[in-house]
Design a protein around this motif. Structure first.
Motif, short mmCIF file in Angstrom:
data_model
loop_
_atom_site.label_atom_id
_atom_site.label_comp_id
_atom_site.label_asym_id
_atom_site.label_seq_id
_atom_site.Cartn_x
_atom_site.Cartn_y
_atom_site.Cartn_z
N UNK A 44 0.83 -1.21 0.00
CA UNK A 44 0.00 0.00 0.00
C UNK A 44 0.87 1.26 0.00
N UNK A 45 1.98 1.22 0.74
CA UNK A 45 2.89 2.37 0.75
C UNK A 45 3.45 2.61 -0.64
N UNK A 46 3.85 1.53 -1.30
CA UNK A 46 4.42 1.68 -2.64
C UNK A 46 3.38 2.18 -3.65
N UNK A 47 2.14 1.75 -3.48
CA UNK A 47 1.07 2.25 -4.35
C UNK A 47 0.91 3.76 -4.15
N UNK A 48 0.90 4.18 -2.88
CA UNK A 48 0.78 5.61 -2.58
C UNK A 48 1.96 6.38 -3.15
N UNK A 49 3.16 5.80 -3.05
CA UNK A 49 4.34 6.46 -3.60
C UNK A 49 4.24 6.62 -5.11
N UNK A 50 3.82 5.55 -5.80
CA UNK A 50 3.73 5.61 -7.26
C UNK A 50 2.70 6.66 -7.67
N UNK A 51 1.57 6.70 -6.96
CA UNK A 51 0.53 7.70 -7.29
C UNK A 51 1.08 9.11 -7.13
N UNK A 52 1.76 9.35 -6.00
CA UNK A 52 2.29 10.70 -5.76
C UNK A 52 3.40 11.04 -6.75
N UNK A 53 4.24 10.06 -7.07
CA UNK A 53 5.29 10.29 -8.06
C UNK A 53 4.69 10.59 -9.43
N UNK A 54 3.63 9.83 -9.78
CA UNK A 54 2.99 10.03 -11.06
C UNK A 54 2.35 11.42 -11.14
N UNK A 55 1.72 11.84 -10.05
CA UNK A 55 1.10 13.16 -10.01
C UNK A 55 2.15 14.27 -10.10
N UNK A 56 3.30 14.03 -9.47
CA UNK A 56 4.36 15.04 -9.54
C UNK A 56 4.92 15.13 -10.95
N UNK A 57 5.10 13.99 -11.62
CA UNK A 57 5.52 14.02 -13.02
C UNK A 57 4.54 14.82 -13.86
N UNK A 58 3.27 14.60 -13.61
CA UNK A 58 2.24 15.34 -14.35
C UNK A 58 2.32 16.83 -14.05
N UNK A 59 2.54 17.17 -12.79
CA UNK A 59 2.67 18.58 -12.42
C UNK A 59 3.85 19.23 -13.13
N UNK A 60 4.97 18.51 -13.22
CA UNK A 60 6.12 19.07 -13.93
C UNK A 60 5.79 19.31 -15.39
N UNK A 86 14.38 19.22 -16.12
CA UNK A 86 15.48 18.46 -15.52
C UNK A 86 15.08 17.81 -14.20
N UNK A 87 14.00 18.29 -13.60
CA UNK A 87 13.52 17.68 -12.36
C UNK A 87 12.62 16.48 -12.63
N UNK A 88 12.01 16.44 -13.80
CA UNK A 88 11.08 15.36 -14.15
C UNK A 88 11.71 13.97 -14.04
N UNK A 89 12.95 13.75 -14.51
CA UNK A 89 13.50 12.39 -14.47
C UNK A 89 13.60 11.79 -13.07
N UNK A 90 13.71 12.60 -12.04
CA UNK A 90 13.90 12.08 -10.69
C UNK A 90 12.67 11.31 -10.19
N UNK A 91 11.48 11.91 -10.15
CA UNK A 91 10.30 11.12 -9.76
C UNK A 91 9.95 10.05 -10.78
N UNK A 92 10.19 10.32 -12.06
CA UNK A 92 9.90 9.34 -13.11
C UNK A 92 10.73 8.08 -12.92
N UNK A 93 12.02 8.23 -12.69
CA UNK A 93 12.92 7.09 -12.52
C UNK A 93 12.53 6.28 -11.30
N UNK A 94 12.17 6.96 -10.23
CA UNK A 94 11.82 6.27 -8.99
C UNK A 94 10.52 5.49 -9.13
N UNK A 95 9.51 6.08 -9.78
CA UNK A 95 8.25 5.38 -10.01
C UNK A 95 8.48 4.15 -10.88
#
Length: 434
Positions: free
Chosen positions: A126-142, A313-322
């Motif tokens: 569940x933690x990883x699901x929450x992380x992926x969702x937040x990472x995905x939303x941050x990628x979208x925000x970027x 240049x910030x986009x790759x960081x959350x993208x790579x982690x997700x």
């Protein structure tokens, strides 16, 4: 609290641009820990770390306009609440003064132990699901930020927004082939220095307009829906909880962690409040969702291009982690079996899906403030307000005073109310804008 330092969780070296990856060999001091928590997020906003600053701070003035004087109180109150939940989250790492857990995921698994005997790893999942969702939303925000900045920079050419979004996507295609984030992190840090200078430039410009300041744009009566969306934006700007367990474990003297956490949140609160208030006093009701859009036309293109470079240049960081989380859970190897260096086809498929998902979401949800508010209301409130209090009450109940329990219950209740109402209002506004 003097226990052997352990390696940070898998993938943390990518979030932290390497320093924490070697913390077990070179423990960091209280000063470096605070500086790291305060300055690092200025060049990467990593939701898995839930970094407290970043390029999204540029949306705080608009949130303040929407929330009025109550927003000023909220900026200060959120700093105190997030500081408190950070402390109690780290307290959950310990049993009888001994550090027995290393990460947010370890705490979740300890809390869920015995609840689902047939699914022992459900809590971590569940933690990883929450992380992926937040990472995905941050990628979208970027992507949304990049599109807005590029569109504004090319406003004289009347380029459609959809074309600007596609151009931003083209710049991000190399993310599919990333195997090492260090070069990107270095470039992102340089862009972040420019970001800090731009923030100072905005504040200096506002100070130069002091003679025309007006408090009329701040009001005690605000639209309830606008206010609830703004609450999500403000919460999102302060989140850092998932980042704290490995940071505390990396300190030479973990006993100084609470003090370090306090002064970093205090400094962040002062800077965010000053930045937001100066912008609102200067531009009032005309404050844009991204504050740099309010700058004079002769200054705005250069500033926007600098921020555009930082966002891309910030986009790759959350993208790579997700991608790494999804690849780990789907047992997809990163490297090709042929030469052992190139990215494998299954990994390319996972990454391509992530990239296109963020692109389509950016096209569907072009409103920066609403998307940021939705992210803060969903994962921000859960990871920052709700879950730390639940963990603390469950794992430390016997050690808590009545006052401690009441504070946790109040923050928990407030988090649930803000999360549910914020999601409803954000989704409603997003649907209306489609």
């Amino acid at each position: 609290m003097g226990v052997p330092l352990k390696a940070p969780p898998r993938g943390l070296e990518h979030f932290c641009c390497v320093p924490l990856a070697h913390s077990r060999l070179h423990p960091i001091t209280t000063w470096h820990g605070g500086l790291y928590l305060f300055v690092l997020p200025l060049h990467i906003l990593f939701p898995s770390l839930s970094s407290p600053q970043g390029i999204f701070v540029l949306g705080l003035p608009f949130a303040l306009v929407q929330s009025g004087y109550v927003g000023l109180v909220l900026l200060v109150l959120s700093a105190w609440v997030c500081n408190h939940t950070g402390r109690i989250l780290v307290a959950c790492l310990y049993e009888e003064e001994q550090r027995v857990r290393d990460s947010y995921q370890d705490i979740v698994e300890a809390c869920c132990k015995g609840l689902w005997p047939n699914w022992p790893g459900l809590g971590g999942w569940m933690v990883n699901v929450a992380q992926v969702i937040e990472l995905m939303m941050t990628c979208t925000l970027y992507l949304v930020v990049s599109t807005s900045l590029l569109s504004d920079s090319l406003s004289g050419m009347a380029v459609p927004r959809s074309v600007c979004s596609l151009v931003s996507l083209m710049f991000l295609l190399p993310c599919l082939l990333l195997t090492d984030l260090r070069p990107v992190s270095t470039l992102s840090l340089l862009c972040s220095l420019a970001h800090i200078l731009i923030s100072l430039l905005v504040m200096l410009y506002c100070l130069s307009r002091a003679s025309s300041w007006s408090w009329s744009s701040l009001s005690l009566s605000v639209d309830p829906e606008d206010f609830l969306v703004s609450v999500g934006v403000i919460i999102f700007s302060y989140t850092s909880q998932i980042f704290l367990p490995p940071l505390e474990g990396s300190m030479e003297d973990s006993g100084q962690f609470n003090a370090m956490l306090g002064w970093t949140h205090g400094a962040a609160c002062i800077m965010k409040t000053m930045f937001s208030l100066l912008a609102v006093l200067t531009w009032g009701a005309e404050t844009s969702e991204v504050i740099t859009d309010n700058l004079p036309s002769d200054l705005r293109p250069l500033v926007n291009l600098c921020l555009l470079a930082k966002a891309l240049l910030s986009y790759p960081l959350p993208f790579y982690s997700a991608a790494e989380i999804l690849q780990t859970y789907s047992a997809v190897s990163l490297y090709s079996k042929h030469d052992g260096r190139g990215v494998s086809r299954p990994a390319l498929l996972v990454r391509g899906t992530l990239l296109m998902t963020s692109y389509l979401l950016a096209l569907l949800v072009p409103r920066f403030s609403l998307l940021m508010g939705l992210t803060g209301s969903v994962t921000g409130a859960a990871m920052t307000l709700i879950l730390p209090c639940l963990f603390h009450l469950r794992l430390r109940w016997g050690h808590l005073t009545l006052r401690d329990r009441l504070i946790d219950v109040c923050i928990l209740s407030l988090g649930v109310i803000c999360s549910v109402s914020g999601v409803i209002c954000s989704v409603k506004r997003l649907v209306e804008g489609l």
